[in-house]
Design a protein around this motif. Sequence first.
Motif, mmCIF file in Angstrom:
data_model
loop_
_atom_site.group_PDB
_atom_site.id
_atom_site.type_symbol
_atom_site.label_atom_id
_atom_site.label_comp_id
_atom_site.label_asym_id
_atom_site.label_seq_id
_atom_site.Cartn_x
_atom_site.Cartn_y
_atom_site.Cartn_z
ATOM 1 N N VAL A 57 9.939 2.442 -1.087
ATOM 2 C CA VAL A 57 10.569 1.692 -0.003
ATOM 3 C C VAL A 57 10.650 2.535 1.262
ATOM 4 O O VAL A 57 10.394 2.054 2.369
ATOM 5 C CB VAL A 57 11.969 1.208 -0.440
ATOM 6 C CG1 VAL A 57 12.709 0.575 0.732
ATOM 7 C CG2 VAL A 57 11.857 0.214 -1.589
ATOM 8 N N VAL A 58 11.035 3.822 1.110
ATOM 9 C CA VAL A 58 11.042 4.733 2.255
ATOM 10 C C VAL A 58 9.662 5.369 2.343
ATOM 11 O O VAL A 58 9.246 6.104 1.445
ATOM 12 C CB VAL A 58 12.123 5.821 2.111
ATOM 13 C CG1 VAL A 58 12.113 6.745 3.333
ATOM 14 C CG2 VAL A 58 13.501 5.190 1.950
ATOM 15 N N SER A 59 8.940 5.064 3.407
ATOM 16 C CA SER A 59 7.562 5.521 3.559
ATOM 17 C C SER A 59 7.503 6.745 4.466
ATOM 18 O O SER A 59 8.174 6.794 5.502
ATOM 19 C CB SER A 59 6.689 4.413 4.148
ATOM 20 O OG SER A 59 6.771 3.239 3.367
ATOM 21 N N LEU A 60 6.693 7.722 4.069
ATOM 22 C CA LEU A 60 6.465 8.915 4.878
ATOM 23 C C LEU A 60 5.186 8.710 5.681
ATOM 24 O O LEU A 60 4.116 8.463 5.112
ATOM 25 C CB LEU A 60 6.339 10.144 3.981
ATOM 26 C CG LEU A 60 6.086 11.481 4.684
ATOM 27 C CD1 LEU A 60 7.308 11.903 5.489
ATOM 28 C CD2 LEU A 60 5.723 12.552 3.660
ATOM 29 N N GLY B 92 0.786 -1.226 0.000
ATOM 30 C CA GLY B 92 0.000 0.000 0.000
ATOM 31 C C GLY B 92 0.815 1.271 0.000
ATOM 32 O O GLY B 92 0.254 2.373 0.004
ATOM 33 N N GLN B 93 2.139 1.168 0.008
ATOM 34 C CA GLN B 93 3.004 2.340 0.014
ATOM 35 C C GLN B 93 3.669 2.501 -1.361
ATOM 36 O O GLN B 93 3.972 1.508 -2.031
ATOM 37 C CB GLN B 93 4.073 2.222 1.097
ATOM 38 C CG GLN B 93 3.521 2.199 2.514
ATOM 39 C CD GLN B 93 2.850 3.505 2.902
ATOM 40 O OE1 GLN B 93 3.276 4.569 2.515
ATOM 41 N NE2 GLN B 93 1.771 3.392 3.676
#
Length: 238
Positions: free
Chosen positions: A34-37, A30-31
Amino acid sequence: GLLVCRGQQLRYSGVLNAAALFGVPVKPSGQPAVVSLYKVQDRDPTLRGADFWHSDNSYNPTPGGPTALYALKVPRDALGEPLGDTLFSDAAAAVSDLPGDLRRQIQGLEATHNVAHNGGSPLPEYVSGECEVPPDAVHPVLRRNPLSGEESLFVAPAYVRNIVGLQQDQSDGLLTQLFEHLLQPKYRFTHRWAEGDFIVWDNGRLIHKATTVKMPGGAERVMLRVQTSGTMLNTVSP
């Protein structure tokens, strides 16, 4: 099981590179990246998985590896105290003084994990049928951490439905005993956030929970998060 680095000044690439020292970064479901805020402000009060004690992605056939969080913005109350603590409990330390009769009782047992369990409080999207309940993942209750080789209890209230092979009342009673043991204050640590904190923890050893649901209206917390891939978990030999 937990590393805390204060006063960091990192960009997205720095957070990703640091997280990659501990495991292979993967894009969360759902993101977009790879680096999710993660921004939390005036959130829905409905309790969700992260609000209960859990190990990241334990509901998958291969549970999560180490998780990294980096604090971009941390709200504070009127006295200047940080809001939105993250709580941890040490599932490996809990095994070290597990009562002998309880240890014998769980030896060789497995538990079912499912994201839809949600601490026993069904989420609206699953109740309505908007989302299909996924298959259970089955993992040993007592297992050896694939990163360290330590024994650990791999159960937590968020996603564990029941103990395989037990009647529901027997399963509930046994899980209650395990949770009460695992969540004793002597095993717990509260991380009080400050901007610039970079932390990483081993989901094979620690369970954790968020407290953002308690933040007052208007308070905003902003984090960068990286999840790494896990390793299949192995039952501890008698």
